[in-house]
Design a protein around this motif. Sequence first.
Motif, mmCIF file in Angstrom:
data_model
loop_
_atom_site.group_PDB
_atom_site.id
_atom_site.type_symbol
_atom_site.label_atom_id
_atom_site.label_comp_id
_atom_site.label_asym_id
_atom_site.label_seq_id
_atom_site.Cartn_x
_atom_site.Cartn_y
_atom_site.Cartn_z
ATOM 1 N N PHE A 37 1.417 -1.849 -3.269
ATOM 2 C CA PHE A 37 2.707 -1.178 -3.082
ATOM 3 C C PHE A 37 3.851 -2.140 -3.355
ATOM 4 N N LYS A 38 4.981 -1.570 -3.702
ATOM 5 C CA LYS A 38 6.233 -2.305 -3.875
ATOM 6 C C LYS A 38 7.354 -1.461 -3.268
ATOM 7 N N ILE A 39 8.319 -2.129 -2.666
ATOM 8 C CA ILE A 39 9.493 -1.465 -2.112
ATOM 9 C C ILE A 39 10.676 -1.811 -3.018
ATOM 10 N N VAL A 40 11.221 -0.805 -3.674
ATOM 11 C CA VAL A 40 12.330 -1.028 -4.602
ATOM 12 C C VAL A 40 13.640 -0.939 -3.822
ATOM 13 N N LEU A 41 14.437 -1.997 -3.958
ATOM 14 C CA LEU A 41 15.725 -2.072 -3.260
ATOM 15 C C LEU A 41 16.876 -1.762 -4.212
ATOM 16 N N LYS A 42 17.786 -0.950 -3.727
ATOM 17 C CA LYS A 42 19.022 -0.682 -4.459
ATOM 18 C C LYS A 42 20.147 -0.964 -3.483
ATOM 19 N N ASN A 43 21.025 -1.879 -3.835
ATOM 20 C CA ASN A 43 22.107 -2.327 -2.945
ATOM 21 C C ASN A 43 21.539 -2.811 -1.612
ATOM 22 N N ASN A 44 20.451 -3.556 -1.679
ATOM 23 C CA ASN A 44 19.770 -4.153 -0.521
ATOM 24 C C ASN A 44 19.224 -3.146 0.481
ATOM 25 N N SER A 45 19.050 -1.908 0.053
ATOM 26 C CA SER A 45 18.441 -0.884 0.900
ATOM 27 C C SER A 45 17.245 -0.292 0.162
ATOM 28 N N PRO A 46 16.174 0.044 0.881
ATOM 29 C CA PRO A 46 15.024 0.651 0.211
ATOM 30 C C PRO A 46 15.422 1.950 -0.489
ATOM 31 N N ALA A 47 15.086 2.030 -1.774
ATOM 32 C CA ALA A 47 15.389 3.228 -2.562
ATOM 33 C C ALA A 47 14.129 4.056 -2.805
ATOM 34 N N CYS A 48 12.994 3.373 -2.959
ATOM 35 C CA CYS A 48 11.730 4.081 -3.136
ATOM 36 C C CYS A 48 10.577 3.114 -2.906
ATOM 37 N N ILE A 49 9.395 3.690 -2.748
ATOM 38 C CA ILE A 49 8.170 2.921 -2.577
ATOM 39 C C ILE A 49 7.280 3.239 -3.765
ATOM 40 N N LEU A 50 6.807 2.216 -4.426
ATOM 41 C CA LEU A 50 5.847 2.392 -5.512
ATOM 42 C C LEU A 50 4.453 2.138 -4.959
ATOM 43 N N LEU A 51 3.526 3.058 -5.248
ATOM 44 C CA LEU A 51 2.142 2.924 -4.794
ATOM 45 C C LEU A 51 1.201 3.036 -5.976
ATOM 46 N N THR A 52 0.069 2.354 -5.894
ATOM 47 C CA THR A 52 -0.973 2.571 -6.885
ATOM 48 C C THR A 52 -1.589 3.939 -6.610
ATOM 49 N N PRO A 53 -2.208 4.549 -7.596
ATOM 50 C CA PRO A 53 -2.870 5.831 -7.338
ATOM 51 C C PRO A 53 -3.910 5.733 -6.225
ATOM 52 N N GLU A 54 -4.620 4.605 -6.144
ATOM 53 C CA GLU A 54 -5.627 4.420 -5.095
ATOM 54 C C GLU A 54 -4.985 4.373 -3.713
ATOM 55 N N ALA A 55 -3.875 3.657 -3.605
ATOM 56 C CA ALA A 55 -3.181 3.570 -2.321
ATOM 57 C C ALA A 55 -2.616 4.937 -1.926
ATOM 58 N N TYR A 56 -2.120 5.682 -2.898
ATOM 59 C CA TYR A 56 -1.591 7.021 -2.625
ATOM 60 C C TYR A 56 -2.707 7.942 -2.133
ATOM 61 N N ASP A 57 -3.861 7.907 -2.826
ATOM 62 C CA ASP A 57 -5.003 8.724 -2.400
ATOM 63 C C ASP A 57 -5.460 8.344 -0.998
ATOM 64 N N GLN A 58 -5.498 7.042 -0.718
ATOM 65 C CA GLN A 58 -5.891 6.562 0.615
ATOM 66 C C GLN A 58 -4.917 7.076 1.678
ATOM 67 N N MET A 59 -3.639 7.059 1.365
ATOM 68 C CA MET A 59 -2.628 7.535 2.305
ATOM 69 C C MET A 59 -2.799 9.032 2.564
ATOM 70 N N LEU A 60 -2.999 9.808 1.502
ATOM 71 C CA LEU A 60 -3.195 11.250 1.673
ATOM 72 C C LEU A 60 -4.450 11.557 2.477
ATOM 73 N N GLU A 61 -5.517 10.817 2.230
ATOM 74 C CA GLU A 61 -6.751 11.028 2.981
ATOM 75 C C GLU A 61 -6.553 10.698 4.461
ATOM 76 N N THR A 62 -5.827 9.629 4.746
ATOM 77 C CA THR A 62 -5.541 9.255 6.132
ATOM 78 C C THR A 62 -4.723 10.341 6.829
ATOM 79 N N ILE A 63 -3.737 10.872 6.141
ATOM 80 C CA ILE A 63 -2.909 11.943 6.718
ATOM 81 C C ILE A 63 -3.760 13.177 6.979
ATOM 82 N N GLU A 64 -4.616 13.549 6.031
ATOM 83 C CA GLU A 64 -5.469 14.721 6.217
ATOM 84 C C GLU A 64 -6.447 14.511 7.371
ATOM 85 N N ASN A 65 -7.040 13.312 7.458
ATOM 86 C CA ASN A 65 -7.951 13.020 8.571
ATOM 87 C C ASN A 65 -7.227 13.106 9.908
#
Length: 109
Positions: A37-65
């Motif tokens: 993952f990466k946290i993209v900063l715009k004006n020193n504030s988080p603007a978005c989070i970049l995730l690998t597809p694997e990390a995204y799938d892991q996150m969705l599976e954790t939420i579903e569980n």
Amino acid sequence: MLDNISISNIMNSLVPISRFNKGEANKIFEELRETGFKIVLKNNSPACILLTPEAYDQMLETIENYRLFIEAEKRMSSATAEDFIAADKAMQELGINDADLEDTDVELE
């Protein structure tokens, strides 16, 4: 990949949006593959989070569980003895016997 999240990892995952403007997207994506993952900063504030597809799938599976766990907790808290059926009675009603289950592999997640 996201199992070892620490303050150090988070600090190393901060990416100013100006790096994208400088043509460093490929390098950022290579770093992303390493860290998950990466946290993209715009004006020193988080603007978005970049995730690998694997990390995204892991996150969705954790939420579903977790959602399924909450549902099971709700059902168990309101269940009464009459809501349950003995395994042998269920097998009898379904026409299943122990021999039918001998060569069956069961995988629980």
